[in-house]
Every structure is written in C-alpha cells, then in structure tokens.
Design an enzyme around this catalytic site. Structure first.
Site, PDB file in Angstrom:
ATOM      1  N   ASP A 140      -4.211   0.864   8.724  1.00 26.21           N
ATOM      2  CA  ASP A 140      -4.270  -0.537   8.279  1.00 26.21           C
ATOM      3  C   ASP A 140      -3.303  -1.354   9.144  1.00 26.21           C
ATOM      4  O   ASP A 140      -2.547  -2.170   8.653  1.00 26.21           O
ATOM      5  CB  ASP A 140      -3.887  -0.595   6.790  1.00 26.21           C
ATOM      6  CG  ASP A 140      -4.165  -1.955   6.162  1.00 26.21           C
ATOM      7  OD1 ASP A 140      -4.998  -2.706   6.697  1.00 26.21           O
ATOM      8  OD2 ASP A 140      -3.549  -2.252   5.124  1.00 26.21           O
ATOM      9  N   SER A 184       0.834  -1.215   0.000  1.00 24.54           N
ATOM     10  CA  SER A 184       0.000   0.000   0.000  1.00 24.54           C
ATOM     11  C   SER A 184       0.861   1.255   0.000  1.00 24.54           C
ATOM     12  O   SER A 184       0.457   2.305  -0.543  1.00 24.54           O
ATOM     13  CB  SER A 184      -0.918   0.008   1.221  1.00 24.54           C
ATOM     14  OG  SER A 184      -0.179  -0.248   2.408  1.00 24.54           O
ATOM     15  N   ARG A 218      -6.777   1.385  20.111  1.00 27.77           N
ATOM     16  CA  ARG A 218      -5.632   2.218  20.483  1.00 27.77           C
ATOM     17  C   ARG A 218      -5.205   3.097  19.310  1.00 27.77           C
ATOM     18  O   ARG A 218      -4.842   4.260  19.489  1.00 27.77           O
ATOM     19  CB  ARG A 218      -4.473   1.329  20.973  1.00 27.77           C
ATOM     20  CG  ARG A 218      -3.479   2.068  21.778  1.00 27.77           C
ATOM     21  CD  ARG A 218      -2.585   1.201  22.684  1.00 27.77           C
ATOM     22  NE  ARG A 218      -2.813  -0.225  22.667  1.00 27.77           N
ATOM     23  CZ  ARG A 218      -2.009  -1.102  22.060  1.00 27.77           C
ATOM     24  NH1 ARG A 218      -0.944  -0.720  21.426  1.00 27.77           N
ATOM     25  NH2 ARG A 218      -2.285  -2.390  22.131  1.00 27.77           N
ATOM     26  N   SER A 231       2.628   1.972  16.798  1.00 30.07           N
ATOM     27  CA  SER A 231       1.798   3.075  16.323  1.00 30.07           C
ATOM     28  C   SER A 231       1.462   4.132  17.390  1.00 30.07           C
ATOM     29  O   SER A 231       1.641   5.332  17.168  1.00 30.07           O
ATOM     30  CB  SER A 231       0.518   2.467  15.728  1.00 30.07           C
ATOM     31  OG  SER A 231      -0.482   3.398  15.580  1.00 30.07           O
ATOM     32  N   HIS A 280      -8.746   0.745   6.259  1.00 31.57           N
ATOM     33  CA  HIS A 280      -8.825  -0.482   5.469  1.00 31.57           C
ATOM     34  C   HIS A 280      -9.491  -1.597   6.278  1.00 31.57           C
ATOM     35  O   HIS A 280      -9.503  -1.567   7.498  1.00 31.57           O
ATOM     36  CB  HIS A 280      -7.428  -0.932   5.007  1.00 31.57           C
ATOM     37  CG  HIS A 280      -7.483  -1.881   3.854  1.00 31.57           C
ATOM     38  ND1 HIS A 280      -6.738  -3.030   3.785  1.00 31.57           N
ATOM     39  CD2 HIS A 280      -8.235  -1.843   2.735  1.00 31.57           C
ATOM     40  CE1 HIS A 280      -7.014  -3.647   2.649  1.00 31.57           C
ATOM     41  NE2 HIS A 280      -7.936  -2.957   1.994  1.00 31.57           N
ATOM     42  N   ASP A 281     -10.035  -2.577   5.552  1.00 30.46           N
ATOM     43  CA  ASP A 281     -10.640  -3.764   6.166  1.00 30.46           C
ATOM     44  C   ASP A 281     -11.854  -3.429   7.030  1.00 30.46           C
ATOM     45  O   ASP A 281     -12.008  -3.962   8.135  1.00 30.46           O
ATOM     46  CB  ASP A 281      -9.581  -4.577   6.946  1.00 30.46           C
ATOM     47  CG  ASP A 281      -8.443  -4.998   6.039  1.00 30.46           C
ATOM     48  OD1 ASP A 281      -8.711  -5.674   5.038  1.00 30.46           O
ATOM     49  OD2 ASP A 281      -7.282  -4.615   6.313  1.00 30.46           O
ATOM     50  N   HIS A 289      -5.585  -5.611  13.531  1.00 29.33           N
ATOM     51  CA  HIS A 289      -7.042  -5.659  13.441  1.00 29.33           C
ATOM     52  C   HIS A 289      -7.694  -6.314  14.654  1.00 29.33           C
ATOM     53  O   HIS A 289      -8.878  -6.622  14.648  1.00 29.33           O
ATOM     54  CB  HIS A 289      -7.471  -6.369  12.148  1.00 29.33           C
ATOM     55  CG  HIS A 289      -7.105  -5.585  10.912  1.00 29.33           C
ATOM     56  ND1 HIS A 289      -6.668  -4.282  10.960  1.00 29.33           N
ATOM     57  CD2 HIS A 289      -7.123  -5.919   9.603  1.00 29.33           C
ATOM     58  CE1 HIS A 289      -6.428  -3.858   9.728  1.00 29.33           C
ATOM     59  NE2 HIS A 289      -6.690  -4.838   8.881  1.00 29.33           N
TER      60      HIS A 289
END
Ligand code: SAH
Ligand code: MG
Length: 213
Positions: A144, A55, A154, A127, A172-173, A147
């Site tokens: 992304d 991506s 968070r 992250s 995404h997703d 998941h």
C-alpha cells in the site's frame, strides 16, 4: 471466519488514526494476516506504506495474536499524491521546520497508543532499498505504498522475488474500473501477480488477498 477476532481496543485505535483504510477492509486485512500465519508458520508480516499507522494496527493485532512481528516500511515522506497541492495532502503532517511531510511521529504515536511496540518494527527507508537487503521469509506482504506507476512497478519487481509458495500477498487500492481510482496497483501489481501464478482468495472493497494456488 478465522480463529481470532480484532480486539475492540485496537479497533478503536485504528478507527481514530488518520489514514486510508476503511473499517471493512482493515478487518479483511486482519483476517488475511491470521490465515497467513497458519499457512506459513513463523514467517513475519511486511507492510509497504504505513503512513500514520492506521493499517499497521490491524496487522499488528494479527501479529500479536499469532506470535509474529510486522515490519512497517515507509520513508515517511509521503507519496506523490500526499504532497502539497495534490488530492490527498494533509497540512497537519507537514513538519514546520523542514516544510516537508513527516508521518513518522504520527506513526510512532499510533503504535504507542495501540501498545504494539513489541510487535511492530518500523523500517524508515525506501521500499525497494529494504527489499534489496531482505533476508527473512515473508508470511504476508501488504503493499500500500506509492500509487504512481513507476513506484508501484518497482514495489512489485523488488518484493515479488522474495515471495515463498506459502506467502500471502495483500494489495490495497486495486481498481479494475478506472472511474473508481488509479489503475497502477491493478496493472503494475495485481495483474503481474496473477501472471506469476497467484490466485485471488478474497476481495473486500479495493483490498485483494492472493496466494499461490
Ligand atoms: N497503509 C496506510 C496508507 C499508506 S499511504 C493506511 O492504512 O492509512 C502510502 C504511504 O506509502 C505513504 O506514507 C508514503 O510515504 C509511503 N511510500 C510511498 N512510496 C514509498 C516508497 N517507495 N518507499 C517507502 N514508502 C513509500
Ligand atoms: Mg491504500
């Protein structure tokens, strides 16, 4: 239609890179990033969850054409669902000396193959730790990462306070229907974003593009 098109050479790098971004959704990500650059001039892009850089190539292409940079955030240890025994595990990403997943060399090779080293800035860290020290305006954030429910929550809690009225959020997703996929990105990111006042401006497959109305 946006004023730029994804260059063919970069499209072929993206499509030959391991990862989880279907072509149509990558193209939608590219378009969203080009529009984000117009909406919030000079504000760079952030990607949470780069994996092997698939991506990142679409985002990097948009950044290059817009004169911007992409911060590509990933600890490169893989998400829960990438670990041995899980559905999305790929043995070839395991470092033989540590027996752990390490996508960083694959990611760097992709960026090199795409000649995007001048616009993609890798950040190898967790992250929320990156969010905690973030200082720059965000033109677009593409979420992304993990998941799992806690990880997705968070991500939203740490990055959403950093959004500006002009920022674009891409998730995404996102599966409203649990038969199609896990619900964490929908319940922990998409729905809280709508509650915060973001509006869906486009959807392609499981990719959702949101902006403040
Ligand atoms: N965008 C990629 C796929 C990302 S897979 C593509 O297009 O193919 C999810 C990635 O998120 C994994 O590489 C994993 O290491 C990373 N990740 C998961 N949780 C994370 C966290 N809390 N901080 C940083 N990276 C994380
Ligand atoms: Mg994904």
């Amino acid at each position: 239609m946006t004023k730029f098109a994804m260059p063919d050479e970069l499209k072929s790098v993206a499509l030959t890179t391991k990862g989880f971004m279907p072509e149509e959704e990558g193209d939608a990500l590219f378009d969203a990033a080009c529009s984000a650059a117009d909406r919030f001039p000079g504000a760079n892009f952030v990607e949470i969850g780069s994996y092997c850089g698939r991506s990142t190539v679409w985002l990097g292409a948009a950044a290059r054409l817009s004169g911007l940079a992409v911060y590509a955030v990933d600890h490169h240890g893989g998400s829960e669902e990438n670990q041995p025994g899980w559905e999305w595990h790929d043995e070839s990403l395991v470092d033989p000396s540590t027996h752990r997943i390490d996508t960083l060399p694959h990611f760097l090779a992709t960026i090199d193959r795409a000649h995007l080293g001048d616009v993609v800035r890798p950040i190898v860290d967790e992250s929320s730790a990156v969010a905690a020290r973030w200082q720059e305006p965000i033109g677009l954030i593409f979420i992304d990462g993990g998941h799992g429910r806690e990880v997705a929550r968070r991500d939203w809690e740490s990055w959403s306070p950093l959004l500006d009225e002009r920022s674009t959020l891409v998730i995404h997703d996102v599966f409203e229907d649990e038969r199609l996929g896990g619900r964490a990105p929908f319940e922990e990111i998409y729905q809280p974003a709508i509650a915060k006042g973001l509006v869906e401006v486009s959807r392609t497959g499981s990719l959702r593009v949101l902006q403040f109305g």
